[in-house]
Design an enzyme around this catalytic site. Structure first.
Site, PDB file in Angstrom:
ATOM      1  N   GLY A  45      52.846  53.405  57.576  1.00 26.91           N
ATOM      2  CA  GLY A  45      51.935  54.068  56.783  1.00 26.91           C
ATOM      3  C   GLY A  45      50.574  53.901  57.659  1.00 26.91           C
ATOM      4  O   GLY A  45      50.130  53.029  57.751  1.00 26.91           O
ATOM      5  N   HIS A  46      50.234  54.987  58.328  1.00 24.37           N
ATOM      6  CA  HIS A  46      49.086  55.065  59.181  1.00 24.37           C
ATOM      7  C   HIS A  46      47.715  55.743  58.404  1.00 24.37           C
ATOM      8  O   HIS A  46      47.881  56.936  58.211  1.00 24.37           O
ATOM      9  CB  HIS A  46      49.226  55.349  60.565  1.00 24.37           C
ATOM     10  CG  HIS A  46      50.199  54.686  61.067  1.00 24.37           C
ATOM     11  ND1 HIS A  46      51.035  55.345  62.518  1.00 24.37           N
ATOM     12  CD2 HIS A  46      50.811  53.409  61.014  1.00 24.37           C
ATOM     13  CE1 HIS A  46      51.707  54.404  62.821  1.00 24.37           C
ATOM     14  NE2 HIS A  46      51.732  53.216  62.076  1.00 24.37           N
ATOM     15  N   LYS A  67      46.984  50.553  63.582  1.00 22.17           N
ATOM     16  CA  LYS A  67      47.409  51.441  64.847  1.00 22.17           C
ATOM     17  C   LYS A  67      46.778  52.789  64.423  1.00 22.17           C
ATOM     18  O   LYS A  67      46.435  53.644  65.504  1.00 22.17           O
ATOM     19  CB  LYS A  67      48.677  51.137  64.958  1.00 22.17           C
ATOM     20  CG  LYS A  67      49.327  49.887  65.463  1.00 22.17           C
ATOM     21  CD  LYS A  67      50.861  49.903  65.653  1.00 22.17           C
ATOM     22  CE  LYS A  67      51.598  49.945  64.118  1.00 22.17           C
ATOM     23  NZ  LYS A  67      51.299  48.831  63.356  1.00 22.17           N
ATOM     24  N   GLN A  97      54.880  49.379  63.059  1.00 22.39           N
ATOM     25  CA  GLN A  97      55.135  47.957  62.817  1.00 22.39           C
ATOM     26  C   GLN A  97      54.445  47.006  63.681  1.00 22.39           C
ATOM     27  O   GLN A  97      53.748  47.514  64.532  1.00 22.39           O
ATOM     28  CB  GLN A  97      56.641  47.892  62.232  1.00 22.39           C
ATOM     29  CG  GLN A  97      57.200  48.373  61.197  1.00 22.39           C
ATOM     30  CD  GLN A  97      57.674  49.675  61.113  1.00 22.39           C
ATOM     31  OE1 GLN A  97      58.185  50.042  62.093  1.00 22.39           O
ATOM     32  NE2 GLN A  97      57.304  50.381  60.223  1.00 22.39           N
ATOM     33  N   ARG A  99      48.998  42.410  50.525  1.00 23.29           N
ATOM     34  CA  ARG A  99      49.400  41.941  51.825  1.00 23.29           C
ATOM     35  C   ARG A  99      48.966  40.126  51.473  1.00 23.29           C
ATOM     36  O   ARG A  99      47.981  40.049  51.333  1.00 23.29           O
ATOM     37  CB  ARG A  99      48.943  42.570  53.034  1.00 23.29           C
ATOM     38  CG  ARG A  99      49.295  43.575  53.172  1.00 23.29           C
ATOM     39  CD  ARG A  99      48.476  44.443  54.223  1.00 23.29           C
ATOM     40  NE  ARG A  99      48.710  45.986  54.393  1.00 23.29           N
ATOM     41  CZ  ARG A  99      48.187  46.964  54.585  1.00 23.29           C
ATOM     42  NH1 ARG A  99      46.840  46.765  55.009  1.00 23.29           N
ATOM     43  NH2 ARG A  99      48.495  48.229  54.700  1.00 23.29           N
ATOM     44  N   ASP A 135      50.581  46.809  60.246  1.00 24.12           N
ATOM     45  CA  ASP A 135      49.245  46.708  59.141  1.00 24.12           C
ATOM     46  C   ASP A 135      48.155  46.387  60.189  1.00 24.12           C
ATOM     47  O   ASP A 135      47.158  45.908  59.560  1.00 24.12           O
ATOM     48  CB  ASP A 135      49.291  46.408  58.068  1.00 24.12           C
ATOM     49  CG  ASP A 135      50.640  46.523  57.334  1.00 24.12           C
ATOM     50  OD1 ASP A 135      51.000  47.727  57.361  1.00 24.12           O
ATOM     51  OD2 ASP A 135      51.077  45.646  56.710  1.00 24.12           O
TER      52      ASP A 135
HETATM   53  P1  IMP Z   1      62.102  47.741  56.465  1.00 22.37           P
HETATM   54  O1  IMP Z   1      61.430  48.236  57.525  1.00 22.37           O
HETATM   55  O2  IMP Z   1      61.723  48.739  55.044  1.00 22.37           O
HETATM   56  O3  IMP Z   1      63.627  47.580  56.351  1.00 22.37           O
HETATM   57  O4  IMP Z   1      61.424  46.312  55.962  1.00 22.37           O
HETATM   58  C1  IMP Z   1      61.618  45.169  56.532  1.00 22.37           C
HETATM   59  C2  IMP Z   1      60.186  44.307  56.856  1.00 22.37           C
HETATM   60  O5  IMP Z   1      59.392  45.113  57.583  1.00 22.37           O
HETATM   61  C3  IMP Z   1      59.751  43.927  55.417  1.00 22.37           C
HETATM   62  O6  IMP Z   1      59.144  42.638  55.544  1.00 22.37           O
HETATM   63  C4  IMP Z   1      58.613  44.994  55.469  1.00 22.37           C
HETATM   64  O7  IMP Z   1      57.489  44.596  54.464  1.00 22.37           O
HETATM   65  C5  IMP Z   1      58.264  45.151  56.736  1.00 22.37           C
HETATM   66  N1  IMP Z   1      57.713  46.382  57.176  1.00 22.37           N
HETATM   67  C6  IMP Z   1      58.144  47.495  57.552  1.00 22.37           C
HETATM   68  N2  IMP Z   1      57.366  48.534  57.906  1.00 22.37           N
HETATM   69  C7  IMP Z   1      56.097  47.796  57.758  1.00 22.37           C
HETATM   70  C8  IMP Z   1      55.138  48.484  58.102  1.00 22.37           C
HETATM   71  O8  IMP Z   1      54.675  49.405  58.678  1.00 22.37           O
HETATM   72  N3  IMP Z   1      53.916  47.272  57.933  1.00 22.37           N
HETATM   73  C9  IMP Z   1      54.127  46.345  57.703  1.00 22.37           C
HETATM   74  N4  IMP Z   1      55.501  45.616  57.023  1.00 22.37           N
HETATM   75  C10 IMP Z   1      55.881  46.558  57.423  1.00 22.37           C
END
Ligand code: IMP
Length: 428
Positions: free
Chosen positions: A40-41, A16, A224, A305, A13
């Site tokens: 999510g961009h 990017k 991420q 967040r 977040d």
């Molecule tokens: P998962 O990727 O859905 O398995 O989530 C694993 C961890 O990564 C969790 O803490 C999510 O909140 C975090 N996470 C996954 N994708 C994002 C992102 O795009 N932005 C922020 N946190 C993310």
């Protein structure tokens, strides 16, 4: 330079999407290498908001090739909907999209499993996005994953689905799901995906190599952030993929010699969503204030967040593990709105997060001198297009970040619009 990787340097977040969108104006190919629709961009183009989850952020430029690499996990239902939405905005009108034959596919049972597991044990919850990301990567490593190429081969697909059914049903039963995995129905659904995904399926590695060989510019788009990397993040509170710059090579099937530069994106402060360590998290009103000012709610899940001050030890770690050649600081306008700010310069007892982890990290803060902040600063910063238009304490704050990380700041984002960008170095 003809290739550049843009990666998150915090817990995701970082903004990017906007940064990639700005740089993609100069790129011929934008390639994602990891993650899925957990990302999510948010892009703002001429005041219009576009949120992408799978499609690379180059999609706003007609003719720019957009590639989804083998290191990604793709939910075809989400992909289809996203393409339709983007096309509805008049973009992606040609054949710009390509997807790796080796990318893994997220099936509905992966999504269900993700949610059931999160619900089953409050003590062990990761706070995932519940999009099936973990179960799909788990299947890949367990060597029963289903790839895009398998969708194109009905007999192989059926066999792989049967294998997954046998492997997963005991866990589903334990978690209280009363339906079986319906292989016939999934085969039918997958056939409909194959019909529209087949024409865009390719050897993604060859695609990148062709662009590079032709002297074209290639942008590698991270998802991420470094601290969510499965090997180098705050394990086990991480996502399931290689988010760091090294993931560019494994996720696209190219050698490290092809990555000419790596820019890390960091917010001017820190946010995190989901469980896991966050040393500089602000509780109470201070955190709420940052969340409100920055609109810090997930683009994928809408979750609020957690917010906190900038964490230099964590950023230094991200700089090292990505081999950063440049740093992009985003949301500087948001920070400038605050009347008083602090910065974490180190952790107590000389704790080193690379060696000691983050569990015991106790941040040591410095107040940032002469910081007055407030709406007037916020506006001044969001209108700045050159560093000398920033208030002097804001400039000193940026100097402090450069000095602590040893990485030059190459770009500063001062608002969501493309124009609200201060560029200090060429991307290519
Ligand atoms: P998962 O990727 O859905 O398995 O989530 C694993 C961890 O990564 C969790 O803490 C999510 O909140 C975090 N996470 C996954 N994708 C994002 C992102 O795009 N932005 C922020 N946190 C993310």
């Amino acid at each position: 330079m003809s290739t550049l990787a843009v990666v998150g340097a915090q817990w995701g977040d970082e903004g990017k999407g906007k940064v990639v969108d700005v740089i993609a104006a100069e790129a011929d190919l934008v390639a994602r290498y990891a993650g899925g629709n957990n990302a999510g961009h948010t892009l703002v183009v001429e005041g219009k908001k576009i949120v992408t989850h799978l499609v690379p952020s180059g999609c706003t430029y007609p003719g720019t090739r957009c590639l989804l690499g083998a290191g990604m996990v793709i939910d075809p239902e989400v992909f289809k909907e996203e393409i339709a939405e983007i096309r509805g905005q008049g973009l992606l009108q040609g054949d710009e999209l390509r997807v790796s034959l080796d990318a893994h596919v997220i099936f509905p049972f992966h999504r269900e499993l993700d949610g059931l597991r999160e619900d089953a044990s409050a003590a062990q919850t990761i706070g995932t996005t519940r999009r099936g990301i973990g179960p799909a990567y788990e299947a890949k490593v367990a060597r029963r994953g289903i790839r895009v190429r398998d969708l194109l081969s009905p007999a192989r697909l059926r066999e792989r689905l049967e294998h997954n059914k046998r492997a997963l049903e005991p866990e589903f039963a334990r978690l209280g799901r009363d339906r079986e995995i319906d292989v016939d129905a999934l085969c039918a659904q997958a056939a409909s995906w194959a019909a529209w995904m087949g024409p865009m399926a390719c050897d993604a590695s060859a695609e990148v190599l062709d662009f590079v060989a032709a002297g074209k510019r290639v942008l590698f788009e991270g998802a991420q952030g470094a601290l969510l990397d499965v090997d180098h993040g705050t394990y086990p509170y991480v996502t399931s993929s290689s988010t760091i710059a090294g993931g560019v090579c494994t996720g696209l099937g190219i050698g490290p010699t092809l990555v000419d530069g790596v820019w890390g994106i960091t917010k001017a402060y820190t946010t995190r969503v989901g469980a896991g360590p966050f040393p500089t998290k602000l509780e109470g009103e201070a955190g709420d204030r940052l969340r409100d000012a920055g609109g810090e709610y997930g683009a994928t899940t809408g979750r609020p967040r957690d917010c906190g001050w900038l964490d230099l030890p964590a950023l230094r770690l991200a700089a090292r593990r990505n081999g950063l050649t440049g740093l992009v600081v985003t949301k500087l306008d948001v920070l400038a709105c605050l009347p008083k700010i602090e910065i974490c310069t180190r952790y107590a007892d000389d704790l080193d997060p690379g060696r000691d982890g983050f569990d015991e990290a106790a941040p040591v803060y410095e107040a940032v001198g002469d910081w007055a902040g407030g709406p007037e600063w916020g506006e001044r910063v969001s209108k700045a297009r050159r560093p000398d238009e920033l208030p002097a304490p804001v400039r000193r704050y940026l100097d402090r970040i450069e000095e602590a990380t040893g990485v030059p700041i190459t770009m500063i984002s001062v608002g969501a619009d493309r124009e609200q960008t201060i560029r200090l170095s060429d991307a290519f």
